[in-house]
Structures are given as C-alpha cells and as structure tokens.
Motif scaffolding. Structure first.
Motif, mmCIF file in Angstrom:
data_model
loop_
_atom_site.group_PDB
_atom_site.id
_atom_site.type_symbol
_atom_site.label_atom_id
_atom_site.label_comp_id
_atom_site.label_asym_id
_atom_site.label_seq_id
_atom_site.Cartn_x
_atom_site.Cartn_y
_atom_site.Cartn_z
ATOM 1 N N SER A 175 22.158 -114.072 1.605
ATOM 2 C CA SER A 175 23.208 -113.246 2.206
ATOM 3 C C SER A 175 22.756 -112.860 3.603
ATOM 4 N N ARG A 207 30.637 -115.272 5.858
ATOM 5 C CA ARG A 207 30.943 -114.946 4.461
ATOM 6 C C ARG A 207 30.973 -113.433 4.210
ATOM 7 N N GLU A 208 30.577 -112.638 5.193
ATOM 8 C CA GLU A 208 30.309 -111.222 4.951
ATOM 9 C C GLU A 208 31.484 -110.290 5.228
ATOM 10 N N VAL A 209 32.646 -110.820 5.518
ATOM 11 C CA VAL A 209 33.740 -109.988 6.015
ATOM 12 C C VAL A 209 34.117 -108.856 5.051
ATOM 13 N N LYS A 210 34.040 -109.083 3.752
ATOM 14 C CA LYS A 210 34.481 -108.069 2.793
ATOM 15 C C LYS A 210 33.533 -106.878 2.730
ATOM 16 N N ARG A 211 32.304 -107.072 3.119
ATOM 17 C CA ARG A 211 31.325 -105.987 3.023
ATOM 18 C C ARG A 211 31.043 -105.331 4.372
ATOM 19 N N GLN A 212 31.647 -105.814 5.424
ATOM 20 C CA GLN A 212 31.324 -105.326 6.754
ATOM 21 C C GLN A 212 31.983 -103.991 7.068
ATOM 22 N N LYS A 251 32.300 -105.708 11.966
ATOM 23 C CA LYS A 251 33.412 -106.655 12.096
ATOM 24 C C LYS A 251 33.755 -106.883 13.570
ATOM 25 N N TYR A 306 39.951 -111.504 12.694
ATOM 26 C CA TYR A 306 39.093 -110.323 12.656
ATOM 27 C C TYR A 306 39.673 -109.194 13.505
ATOM 28 N N SER A 324 42.580 -107.584 11.903
ATOM 29 C CA SER A 324 42.119 -106.661 10.875
ATOM 30 C C SER A 324 41.646 -105.347 11.500
ATOM 31 N N TYR A 347 43.238 -101.582 10.634
ATOM 32 C CA TYR A 347 42.448 -100.462 10.118
ATOM 33 C C TYR A 347 42.602 -99.202 10.983
ATOM 34 N N ARG A 373 35.000 -96.853 6.394
ATOM 35 C CA ARG A 373 34.362 -98.072 6.891
ATOM 36 C C ARG A 373 33.965 -97.948 8.364
#
Length: 603
Positions: free
Chosen positions: A232, A269-274, A279, A298, A301, A305, A320
C-alpha cells in the motif's frame, strides 16, 4: 455592555446595519464605533515580515525566511506602487496609534474589549507582533532583502549535511521529513518566481538525498511484497516527494524514476482512504504526469466535498479535512487551491471563492508560524497579486440615515478607518462600496444597562451558561430561555457552572469572562491550564484565555461553593476574540436565591 455586528463585502453594493437592534431603548451613555478595512488583501503582505526575520535557527525557519524575502522582492518587482505603500507605512509607524497599520491587532480597540491587554497572557505576543510590524517598512527595503537572503542561504548551507539532508537544528542528525519540507518550499517558490541560483546547489543535493531514500524504501517494499505482503502507499512523506518531483519537472536518475513509478501506481489505488489534503496533492501529481482525465476526477471530487457561503467563500467542513497542529485547516485549503488552478485553470470562480475563505481566516488569526504563513501567502498571491491594487482610489462611503460619517485619513494600502460617535442619532448605517474585491468592517454599540435587563447576543460566536447540581441535574434553564432565570441553592452547596461556546470559525486569542455572584467561591483558587485554556480566577469573575479556538463546540466546567445566603445576580458571561473584537457573544445574567439551610453532606 458591548454589542457588535461584523460584515463583509465581496464586490460593489450596499451593506446595511440596523442600529435600533444594537442600541436597546432605556440604555444610557450610548456610543457607536465603526471601523472599515477597504483592502484587507494587504494583510497577507504584512504576514511576510513574520517569517522574514526568524527568531529560531532551525532549518524550517531559515527556509521560510528565504521564501518570504524572495517573495517580497517579487512583489516589489511586480507591483511598483507597493514601494509607495511601504514608505507610507514606515512614516505612519513613527507615531503608533490605533489607526496605524503597524500596531498590533491585540493592542487595537482596547476600549472595545472586556479584558485589557495587560491582564491577559498575550502581552509578549502583542509586543512581538508590533515589533515585526514596526520593521515592515524596512522589511521591503531591497538592500536589506538581499542581506537577509544571503544570511538565510548561509545558515541553510550550514544545516545541510554532506549526504544532502537537512538537520532541523545545528548538530542534529539529518532528517528526511525536514528535507522534504524544505524541498517543498523551495520548489513552490521556484514555480512562483523562477529557479533561484543561490539555492540551486542545495536544492539539488536535497533532491538527490530524498531520491535515494525513496529507492531504499521501494526496495524494502518490494522485498516484503515477494514475501506475500500486499503493498500500500507507504507514507505522507512519499506523497510529498512525488509532489515535489511533479512540480520540479526534472528527469531523475533511472533508479529513482523506477521507484517513483512504483509509488505512483500505488498512489492511484489510495483515493478512498485519502484526506482532502492528500487528494489535492495527488491531483497535482496526476496532472503534471499527464494523467489529465483522472486528475479532473480528483478535482471534481475536491469541489464536491467543499461548501460555500457568500461571506466565508468556499472551504472544507468535513472530517476528511483535518485540523493541523499549527494552522487549523489552512494547509488543506492551500493544496486544494493549487489543485484547482493546475487542473482547471479556467475555473477562476472556485479559486476566488477559496481565496476568499483564506483571507477571512487572516481576519481572526495571527499567522505567527512559518509553515502557516508561507502556505497561505503562496496560495493567495500566486497569480493573484493584482489584488494589492484593488480599492486603493475609491474608498467605501459610510453613512447613517444617508448622512456620510466623518472619518480620518485611511491608512495606506489597507484603507483602514475607524471613528466613534457619542449619543448617535439614526436608525440605519450603510456602507456603499463601488469597487470589486473583498472589504470588511464592523459596528460596535456600547451602552450602560441594568445587569438583569441584559439579553443574549452573538456575532460569529454563541455562548450559553448553565448551573448544575452535583448529580448533574440542571438547576437553571438555558440562558436563551424566555422563562425567568432564577434558581434556589443552599449555603455550603457545591455547584458546577457549565459554559458552552459554539464558534462559527477558527479564532486566535479568545477570552472568556464568566462573571459570578458574590455568594460563589471557586473550588480551584489558583491560575493554571484547564479545558485547553489558561484559567485565571478573579474577585468577581473567572477568566479563560484560549490561544486558539477551532470552529465547533467547546465546553468549560468549573466548580464553586455557595458560601452565603441572600439573592444575587451572577452578571453576564462574555466570549470575545481579542484579535478581532467584532466576534463576541454574551450570555445574560442569572438570579440566584440562596437559603441558610446547610447541606448534610457538607457538615
């Protein structure tokens, strides 16, 4: 009693304030104070002096000093009219007054605050801010700028080790985190002002050092992957490294390039946890590497937000977008502004709204840390320095019932004016603005009124106060209740006062004055820190001082003994921002009945 109404204007128009709501009928010795800042964008320029002459010898402070001095030189080159403003500041600073642009914000408006500066723990902060502003005229002197640049470069050179890493302080080992932070500052500065020859060799050595660190990191990650561990993205430092590489644009060595590609694949791959900050950096990296479609997703998004209001602009009000230990949510906003500018440069509306929020933060915050200041200045002035010329020739007209108010000469650049009117006549104050850009002002109403007749008020902050029994049962209604504020107690009873503060924005230097009835004696007699504030019990009130109060709800609970019988008024509870006194709130007085019967538990 003091009531306030802060207001903001983001373009041409008329702002109206109803004075009848500020000055209640039946009050005496009424006084109205009006202040207005025509072009607060110059507050950003003033912040440069905070980090331009560092007190510390750390590598971060020296890099920030270099950054701010180089940026100051660029401002002078891009804005010839700025030299005239700096000279005027220097002349006005020779006779410090509340209208001087070089006076500390903590020292201004003393007559509008509940606690004078000498009774707060912020005297040293005020002295430091005034000293920094006093040097502001000299700060933009081109010869002195060159001297400070040379000093910062020399100190940075001594703090860089043979392997290219920077030590945080002299004689400390090299630090990857510190090296990345300095590399990020120098790279951002290069984007704004071009590559600087005097730091190029240091920047190259630091770049090579971090590159080797990333090669070692990826080598270890690949070894773990061969053993069956799912990889990761490793760290925030690695993300900042990819960001530096994306901004710098140089071609790294083959092994560094290979390591970067490995990290880049994991990053996508990390977009959901950023977080929002991560981001935003990722969007810049994607755009610089040519992955335009994903970068646009991005940024879209990031926009989704965000939230937007007319006064505050566009900002992030989500977990976030976390708070930083040194500067609230400013790093997140800075990163988002840069991402939007990089990926969607034609979307001026979004970046302007984000800058509007950034400027509003400077209204209520000191910005006295290096990282805080350089981040904010970078985001606000990058490609936006024309704001320093806005509103300079057409001041806003302040009037009561259509009759213009006589005001003193406005300060240079900022266009700050302040005037007081005793026994004011009229019902409506108007501020007629004819130029674009952000301006703001405030109206303060002061008067004498019977304590029991004072009503709750709020402007940017809300405060409520309750008195609780030992078992937690409320013995008094909420201060906002329309019922009679009256409670019955017994001599010897131990009670708890709960103060709930709700702030609509992040504030520096907040003071709380909780006045108390003569029958209440604090259990804790000594001053000290509690609930995140410095608590100072006085004869008739308990004072609380917050160096910083974040947006949201904050609760203070303090215990008291009831020591005598009778009927008493507690007095009001006030909360105010000493840095921007237009943001304050009042909870009304409460009536206490105390009976002589002693409690069994206290015998």
């Amino acid at each position: 009693m003091t009531r306030t109404v802060p207001f903001t204007q983001h373009g041409a128009g008329v702002q109206t304030v109803d004075l009848t709501k500020l000055l209640p009928a039946g009050t005496t010795q009424q006084k109205l104070t009006v202040e207005y800042t025509n072009n607060p964008a110059w507050l950003m320029v003033q912040s440069l002096a905070t980090v331009g002459q560092p007190l510390e010898h750390s590598a971060i402070d020296q890099a920030a000093s270099y950054y701010s001095n180089r940026l100051a030189k660029a401002i002078i080159d891009q804005n010839p009219q700025a030299k005239h403003v700096f000279q005027q500041w220097k002349q006005e600073g020779n006779h410090i007054s509340q209208l001087s642009p070089l006076a500390s914000q903590l020292e201004k408006n003393q007559e509008l605050k509940d606690v004078v500066l000498s009774e707060t723990p912020w005297v040293a902060d005020a002295d430091r801010e005034e000293e920094q502003k006093q040097r502001l005229g000299d700060f933009f002197d081109e010869n002195l700028i060159e001297n400070r640049l040379a000093t910062a470069v020399e100190k940075l050179r001594k703090l860089q080790r043979a392997d290219g890493s920077f030590s945080w302080y002299p004689d400390m080992p090299g630090s990857t985190m510190v090296t990345v932070a300095i590399g990020e500052m120098l790279t951002r500065l290069g984007v704004m002002t071009g590559q600087q020859a005097d730091v190029k060799a240091m920047a190259d050595k630091a770049y090579n050092y971090v590159g080797r660190e990333m090669v070692d990191l990826v080598r270890e990650m690949k070894r773990m992957e061969r053993q069956g561990h799912k990889p990761s993205f490793p760290s925030f430092t690695a993300l900042r490294w990819l960001y530096i590489c994306a901004l710098d644009g140089r071609q790294p060595a083959a092994d560094v390039k290979s390591a970067n590609e490995y990290l880049y694949r994991l990053l996508k791959r990390e977009v959901k946890r950023q977080t929002i900050y991560e981001k935003a950096l990722t969007a810049v990296i994607l755009a610089r590497r040519g992955d335009t479609r994903l970068a646009q997703q991005y940024v879209q998004s990031l926009k989704e937000y965000s939230v937007s209001t007319e006064e505050m602009g566009r900002y992030y009000d989500t977990p976030r977008a976390g708070y930083s230990w040194y500067d609230y949510k400013i790093p997140t906003e800075v990163a988002a502004i840069e991402a939007v500018q990089t990926v969607t440069p034609d979307d001026r509306q979004t970046t302007d709204e984000m800058r509007r929020w950034l400027l509003q933060q400077k209204r209520t915050q000191a910005w006295d840390t290096p990282i805080n200041s350089v981040n904010a200045i970078y985001a606000f002035l990058n490609g936006n320095s024309q704001l320093l010329a806005t509103n300079s020739q057409q001041p806003t007209v302040l009037a009561i019932d259509g009759q213009p108010i006589e005001t003193p000469q406005a300060t240079a650049g900022l266009g700050y004016v302040k005037t007081a009117i005793h026994q004011p006549q009229g019902s409506t104050l108007t501020a007629t603005k004819t130029t674009e850009g952000t301006s703001w002002g405030a109206v303060y109403a002061q008067f004498f009124q019977q304590t029991a007749a004072i009503e709750a008020s709020q402007s940017g902050i809300r405060v409520t106060r309750e008195i609780l029994a030992p078992v937690g049962q409320s013995l008094a209604p909420e201060p906002s209740s329309s019922s009679i504020r009256r409670s019955t107690f017994n001599v010897g009873q131990r009670i708890r006062v709960r103060i709930t503060i709700e702030s609509q924005r992040d504030l520096d230097f907040v003071q709380v004055v909780d006045r108390r009835a003569a029958c209440m004696e604090p259990v804790r007699q000594l001053s000290g820190y509690q609930h995140g504030a410095y608590c100072s019990p006085k004869d008739n009130a308990t004072h609380y001082f917050y160096y910083g109060l974040s947006k949201g709800k904050h609760v203070i609970e303090t215990e008291y003994y009831v020591d005598r019988a009778g009927t008493y008024e507690t007095g009001t509870c006030t909360v105010g921002c000493a840095y921007a006194p237009e943001y304050r709130a009042t909870a009304p007085s409460m009536t206490l009945n105390v009976e002589r019967r002693m409690l069994d538990v206290e015998r």
